[in-house]
Scaffold this motif. Structure first.
Motif, PDB file in Angstrom:
ATOM      1  N   ARG A  46       0.861  -1.191   0.000  1.00  0.00           N
ATOM      2  CA  ARG A  46       0.000   0.000   0.000  1.00  0.00           C
ATOM      3  C   ARG A  46       0.892   1.233   0.000  1.00  0.00           C
ATOM      4  O   ARG A  46       1.835   1.324   0.775  1.00  0.00           O
ATOM      5  CB  ARG A  46      -0.901  -0.004   1.224  1.00  0.00           C
ATOM      6  CG  ARG A  46      -1.735   1.251   1.343  1.00  0.00           C
ATOM      7  CD  ARG A  46      -3.154   0.911   1.696  1.00  0.00           C
ATOM      8  NE  ARG A  46      -3.930   2.113   1.950  1.00  0.00           N
ATOM      9  CZ  ARG A  46      -4.612   2.764   1.017  1.00  0.00           C
ATOM     10  NH1 ARG A  46      -4.593   2.325  -0.214  1.00  0.00           N
ATOM     11  NH2 ARG A  46      -5.312   3.836   1.319  1.00  0.00           N
ATOM     12  N   LEU A  47       0.584   2.191  -0.864  1.00  0.00           N
ATOM     13  CA  LEU A  47       1.349   3.424  -0.976  1.00  0.00           C
ATOM     14  C   LEU A  47       0.764   4.498  -0.066  1.00  0.00           C
ATOM     15  O   LEU A  47      -0.421   4.494   0.242  1.00  0.00           O
ATOM     16  CB  LEU A  47       1.344   3.923  -2.425  1.00  0.00           C
ATOM     17  CG  LEU A  47       1.923   2.963  -3.473  1.00  0.00           C
ATOM     18  CD1 LEU A  47       1.733   3.543  -4.865  1.00  0.00           C
ATOM     19  CD2 LEU A  47       3.387   2.702  -3.194  1.00  0.00           C
ATOM     20  N   ALA A  48       1.592   5.415   0.342  1.00  0.00           N
ATOM     21  CA  ALA A  48       1.132   6.502   1.202  1.00  0.00           C
ATOM     22  C   ALA A  48       0.281   7.504   0.433  1.00  0.00           C
ATOM     23  O   ALA A  48      -0.579   8.158   0.999  1.00  0.00           O
ATOM     24  CB  ALA A  48       2.327   7.211   1.823  1.00  0.00           C
ATOM     25  N   LEU A  81      -2.654   4.979  -8.838  1.00  0.00           N
ATOM     26  CA  LEU A  81      -2.584   3.658  -8.206  1.00  0.00           C
ATOM     27  C   LEU A  81      -2.256   3.819  -6.731  1.00  0.00           C
ATOM     28  O   LEU A  81      -1.366   4.584  -6.364  1.00  0.00           O
ATOM     29  CB  LEU A  81      -1.511   2.790  -8.886  1.00  0.00           C
ATOM     30  CG  LEU A  81      -1.741   2.460 -10.358  1.00  0.00           C
ATOM     31  CD1 LEU A  81      -0.531   1.728 -10.924  1.00  0.00           C
ATOM     32  CD2 LEU A  81      -2.987   1.613 -10.530  1.00  0.00           C
ATOM     33  N   TRP A  82      -2.962   3.087  -5.886  1.00  0.00           N
ATOM     34  CA  TRP A  82      -2.730   3.120  -4.449  1.00  0.00           C
ATOM     35  C   TRP A  82      -1.875   1.942  -3.975  1.00  0.00           C
ATOM     36  O   TRP A  82      -1.506   1.880  -2.804  1.00  0.00           O
ATOM     37  CB  TRP A  82      -4.051   3.119  -3.695  1.00  0.00           C
ATOM     38  CG  TRP A  82      -4.685   4.470  -3.647  1.00  0.00           C
ATOM     39  CD1 TRP A  82      -5.616   4.965  -4.503  1.00  0.00           C
ATOM     40  CD2 TRP A  82      -4.408   5.505  -2.722  1.00  0.00           C
ATOM     41  NE1 TRP A  82      -5.942   6.244  -4.159  1.00  0.00           N
ATOM     42  CE2 TRP A  82      -5.215   6.608  -3.058  1.00  0.00           C
ATOM     43  CE3 TRP A  82      -3.554   5.622  -1.634  1.00  0.00           C
ATOM     44  CZ2 TRP A  82      -5.204   7.797  -2.356  1.00  0.00           C
ATOM     45  CZ3 TRP A  82      -3.541   6.811  -0.917  1.00  0.00           C
ATOM     46  CH2 TRP A  82      -4.355   7.882  -1.289  1.00  0.00           C
ATOM     47  N   GLN A  83      -1.602   0.979  -4.856  1.00  0.00           N
ATOM     48  CA  GLN A  83      -0.769  -0.173  -4.505  1.00  0.00           C
ATOM     49  C   GLN A  83       0.306  -0.341  -5.556  1.00  0.00           C
ATOM     50  O   GLN A  83       0.114   0.025  -6.722  1.00  0.00           O
ATOM     51  CB  GLN A  83      -1.594  -1.454  -4.411  1.00  0.00           C
ATOM     52  CG  GLN A  83      -2.509  -1.503  -3.217  1.00  0.00           C
ATOM     53  CD  GLN A  83      -3.188  -2.849  -3.097  1.00  0.00           C
ATOM     54  OE1 GLN A  83      -3.376  -3.548  -4.085  1.00  0.00           O
ATOM     55  NE2 GLN A  83      -3.556  -3.206  -1.879  1.00  0.00           N
ATOM     56  N   ALA A  84       1.435  -0.904  -5.144  1.00  0.00           N
ATOM     57  CA  ALA A  84       2.530  -1.149  -6.080  1.00  0.00           C
ATOM     58  C   ALA A  84       3.371  -2.303  -5.568  1.00  0.00           C
ATOM     59  O   ALA A  84       3.372  -2.618  -4.382  1.00  0.00           O
ATOM     60  CB  ALA A  84       3.394   0.101  -6.236  1.00  0.00           C
TER      61      ALA A  84
END
Length: 156
Positions: A47-49, A55-58
């Motif tokens: 999960r990205l900050a 995109l919220w995930q990577a």
């Protein structure tokens, strides 16, 4: 000896095979240029900050890279990272052994929160001050009659 860290964020819509292929390609390019991969960590769907390209995930890939000679991180590999559409962001951190020796461990948060009396050095002949918090003085009740008298004196 030259040390580097390479951090990459890959699009979350990639499959696990594609992520490992990208990691293998980058590490293959680095080893062909005389670099050694000392550590390679891959985490899927982190999960990205904040959103990157909506995109919220990577997928994250973190590599530690070492070189016996004082090789500079190759520009052609950096250009490949920049051109790849699946790589959302990348970051190359250069480290030297001298910098690593200077690094100190992070202080524990409990040590930062501790309230100790510490003596602050002052000028000679002056009293020593401490950083202990002062206690709050209780407010005295104001005498309205005295305040009115003072106002009358000032007005005259």
């Amino acid at each position: 000896m030259k040390l580097y860290e390479l951090h990459m964020l890959l699009a979350s819509n990639l499959k696990e095979e594609e992520v490992s292929n990208t990691s293998d390609q980058i590490s293959g390019l680095l080893t062909s240029q005389g670099f050694n991969i000392t550590s390679n960590q891959t985490r899927l769907n982190e999960r990205l900050a904040y959103p990157i390209k909506h995109l919220w995930q990577a997928h994250t890939i973190n590599m530690e890279i070492a070189s016996e000679a004082d090789n500079v991180f190759p520009n052609d590999i950096e250009a490949r990272l920049r051109r790849d559409d699946n790589i959302l962001r990348y970051f190359v951190l250069s480290k030297t052994e001298r910098d690593l020796e200077k690094m100190k461990p992070m202080p524990i948060m409990d040590q930062l929160r501790r309230h100790e009396r510490r003596v602050i050095p002052t000028m000679p002949g002056k009293e020593e001050m401490t950083s202990a918090p002062e206690q709050k003085k209780e407010l005295e009740q104001a005498d309205i009659e005295k305040i009115d008298e003072k106002i009358e004196e000032l007005i005259k």
